[in-house]
Motif scaffolding. Structure first.
Motif, PDB file in Angstrom:
ATOM      1  N   PHE A 175      77.709  88.762  53.077  1.00  0.00           N
ATOM      2  CA  PHE A 175      77.850  87.282  53.302  1.00  0.00           C
ATOM      3  C   PHE A 175      77.426  86.575  54.640  1.00  0.00           C
ATOM      4  O   PHE A 175      76.698  85.614  54.546  1.00  0.00           O
ATOM      5  N   ALA A 176      77.919  87.372  55.642  1.00  0.00           N
ATOM      6  CA  ALA A 176      77.453  86.974  56.913  1.00  0.00           C
ATOM      7  C   ALA A 176      75.970  86.713  57.111  1.00  0.00           C
ATOM      8  O   ALA A 176      75.492  86.069  57.733  1.00  0.00           O
ATOM      9  N   ALA A 202      73.655  86.510  54.995  1.00  0.00           N
ATOM     10  CA  ALA A 202      73.158  85.340  54.071  1.00  0.00           C
ATOM     11  C   ALA A 202      73.232  84.201  54.553  1.00  0.00           C
ATOM     12  O   ALA A 202      72.567  83.108  54.781  1.00  0.00           O
ATOM     13  N   LEU A 203      74.676  83.922  55.290  1.00  0.00           N
ATOM     14  CA  LEU A 203      74.942  82.759  56.144  1.00  0.00           C
ATOM     15  C   LEU A 203      73.982  82.453  57.204  1.00  0.00           C
ATOM     16  O   LEU A 203      73.629  81.443  57.554  1.00  0.00           O
ATOM     17  N   TYR A 204      73.867  83.560  57.727  1.00  0.00           N
ATOM     18  CA  TYR A 204      72.821  83.534  59.148  1.00  0.00           C
ATOM     19  C   TYR A 204      71.351  83.166  58.856  1.00  0.00           C
ATOM     20  O   TYR A 204      70.817  82.277  59.569  1.00  0.00           O
ATOM     21  N   VAL A 220      70.825  80.938  56.415  1.00  0.00           N
ATOM     22  CA  VAL A 220      70.736  79.792  55.908  1.00  0.00           C
ATOM     23  C   VAL A 220      70.690  79.050  57.017  1.00  0.00           C
ATOM     24  O   VAL A 220      69.994  78.018  57.374  1.00  0.00           O
ATOM     25  N   VAL A 221      71.680  79.604  58.151  1.00  0.00           N
ATOM     26  CA  VAL A 221      71.771  78.731  59.175  1.00  0.00           C
ATOM     27  C   VAL A 221      70.644  78.504  60.255  1.00  0.00           C
ATOM     28  O   VAL A 221      70.182  77.673  60.802  1.00  0.00           O
TER      29      VAL A 221
END
Length: 61
Positions: A32-33, A35-37, A39-40
């Motif tokens: 999850f981290a 994937a979030l990285y 995206v950000v």
């Protein structure tokens, strides 16, 4: 005494479950981290975040 022995045997059978569940949770959190990285740090999201921060820093009080 039999109830204690039964609970002891059941506890030994489930001893590895906590560790494996913890490992799966850590792997899920890392995925999850990551994937979030992604995206950000993408171009459009980065620009939007910079705009939000810029507007927040230029607020008149």
């Amino acid at each position: 005494m039999r109830a204690w022995l039964s609970a002891s045997v059941a506890a030994r059978r489930d001893a590895g479950m906590v560790t494996s569940e913890y490992a799966v949770g850590v792997i899920a959190a890392v995925a999850f981290a990551a994937a979030l990285y992604k995206v950000v740090t993408s171009g459009q999201v980065g620009e939007e975040l910079q705009g939000i921060v810029g507007r927040a820093l230029n607020v008149q009080m």
